[in-house]
Design an enzyme around this catalytic site. Structure first.
Site, PDB file in Angstrom:
ATOM      1  N   SER A  27       0.954  -1.350   0.023  1.00 26.05           N
ATOM      2  CA  SER A  27       0.135   0.007   0.014  1.00 26.05           C
ATOM      3  C   SER A  27       0.689   1.316   0.049  1.00 26.05           C
ATOM      4  O   SER A  27       0.163   2.434  -0.290  1.00 26.05           O
ATOM      5  CB  SER A  27      -0.943   0.032   1.228  1.00 26.05           C
ATOM      6  OG  SER A  27       0.150   0.108   2.481  1.00 26.05           O
ATOM      7  N   SER A  86       3.738  -4.112   2.767  1.00 28.12           N
ATOM      8  CA  SER A  86       3.335  -2.903   1.843  1.00 28.12           C
ATOM      9  C   SER A  86       4.358  -1.916   1.675  1.00 28.12           C
ATOM     10  O   SER A  86       4.221  -0.936   0.842  1.00 28.12           O
ATOM     11  CB  SER A  86       2.364  -2.071   2.999  1.00 28.12           C
ATOM     12  OG  SER A  86       0.875  -2.590   2.605  1.00 28.12           O
TER      13      SER A  86
END
Length: 436
Positions: free
Chosen positions: A80, A104
């Site tokens: 992310s 992430s």
């Protein structure tokens, strides 16, 4: 949900960097509340991968006949923490922070051709990091080379009285030694990571990397992490359960967005969360609450915690058998075009993309993704090194040796190269006039 919100204090990691004279350039984009693996579900829109505009990728694309619009064919960064990876990859900064709950920072690092480092759980303070999964979250470090990651880690690591999960030792800056002899190293290759979905190119680079270590005298052995196949499901249950708990704080009462409805407190809560969260976040909250229901708690949450322990023990057993570092792929393939990526929903993508990375978070181990080479399409491919808990320095030393061997090419951004050459021209003129 947090539009316009200005936090009243700095995160420990940010404050420690500022104390050492670092300059904060700004905030970077990400999947909303770090839930995603493409950085396509952020409130500011998707993040574009700088490699979409690289000379290496564009030249490879020219060779292929294509009718689609050039502008719409840009690549995702992975997620992310895609904004942070893009910022480092595009030379806008030397280092950026991300968060790493299931990969992430390593995932976007692999797609953007940079180094993504996830420290051991408890080595770096989480104070000020908006929690996703408290028991797995770690602030991650994104840089263009391993030495820079070690420098940042030296500043960030160590005890923080504001985070009870940090180690007791105070951190101290360290320099990575240059490894010249890898003959005493034992590199483990987990056989369960050779999955059918793995692209043949990544598989080939993984194999070449293992051969490289072997040719330099290291012992390379196949190892087994038998509970790997259960890890992504286990991670999904634990992740959504903790998300359901963590997101309860965003209720419109204390800070962040608040709706205009004032019929009742319950109506205000519901409307605030409907307006403030996107579909992905709401979906994970609902799923997590389902797993935490009284009738489901033992069958899902407790069972997942038990499986998590088995997964952590797999790593302990492998490292106890004499393996120093594990070598695995970071991602299944190189970065894909945005239009291709959004054909699948967030949940499906996250399950696919976190396959090699999330088990490390459940075990609390350090891991680093290092760019290895460019694919046939001219895009970066990264490989992941996993170390023993709190042996972050040893892990980075091995990664630094590997980085030196592979000599990953620098991204060639045409506009940037033009700018640089004009700057050099100006500097040359300036030095000439000074000499006169």
């Amino acid at each position: 949900m947090l539009k316009g919100y200005v936090p009243p204090y700095n995160a420990t990691v940010v404050q420690r960097l500022l104390d050492q004279g670092a300059v904060l350039m700004g905030k970077t984009n990400l999947d909303e509340f770090a839930m995603g693996s493409g950085s396509t579900d952020g409130v500011f829109g998707p993040v574009k991968n700088p490699w979409s505009y690289s000379k290496q990728y564009r030249e490879k694309r020219k060779q292929k006949p294509h009718g689609e619009n050039e502008d719409s064919n840009w690549l995702i960064t992975g997620g992310s923490s895609g904004g942070s990876a893009a910022a480092v990859s595009a030379f806008t900064c030397f280092a950026a922070l991300g968060s790493d709950t299931g990969g992430s920072t390593r995932n976007p690092a692999a797609h953007c051709g940079i180094v993504g480092f996830k420290p051991s759980y408890g080595l770096v303070s989480r104070h000020g990091l908006i929690p996703l999964v408290n028991s797995m979250d770690v602030p991650g470090i994104l840089t263009r080379c391993v030495d820079d990651a070690a420098t940042v880690l030296g500043v960030l690591a160590g005890h923080d009285p504001k985070d009870s999960t940090t180690i007791q030792d105070p951190g101290k800056p360290f320099m990575l030694s240059s490894l010249t002899d890898v003959s005493k190293l034992c590199i483990g290759i987990p056989k369960e990571y050779l999955v059918p979905e793995l692209s043949s190119e990544v598989r080939s680079f993984w194999s070449k990397a293992a051969n490289l270590f072997e040719s330099e005298g290291a012992k390379v052995i196949e190892v087994s992490l038998p509970h790997t196949s259960y890890s992504i499901v286990c991670y999904h249950v634990l992740c959504t359960s903790e998300v359901a708990s963590n997101m309860a704080r965003f209720d419109g009462l204390e800070y962040g967005h608040r709706c205009d409805i004032d019929v009742s407190t319950e109506a205000m809560y519901a409307a605030t969360r409907r307006e403030g969260f996107n579909d992905v976040v709401r979906g994970r909250i609902l799923t997590g609450n389902f797993f935490l229901l009284k009738e489901n708690y033992a069958n899902y949450f407790i069972k997942a915690q038990k499986v998590r322990r088995l997964i952590a023990n797999d790593f302990v057993n492998v490292f106890n058998s004499g393996v120093d570092v594990l070598l695995t792929p970071t991602t299944l393939s190189e970065a894909v075009p945005y239009l291709e990526f959004i054909k699948e929903d967030n949940r499906t993508r996250s399950a696919q993309d976190d396959i090699f990375t999330q088990a490390v978070n459940m075990a609390g181990l350090p891991a680093v993704s290092v760019p290895v080479a460019l694919s046939n399409q001219g895009l970066p491919v990264g490989l992941q090194f996993i170390g023993r808990a709190f042996c972050d320095q040893q892990l980075l030393t091995v990664a630094k040796w590997f980085e030196k061997q592979v000599q990953f090419p620098v991204i060639q951004l045409q506009e940037l190269m033009d700018d640089c050459s004009s700057v050099f021209e100006i500097e040359k003129l300036a030095s000439v006039s000074l000499k006169q």
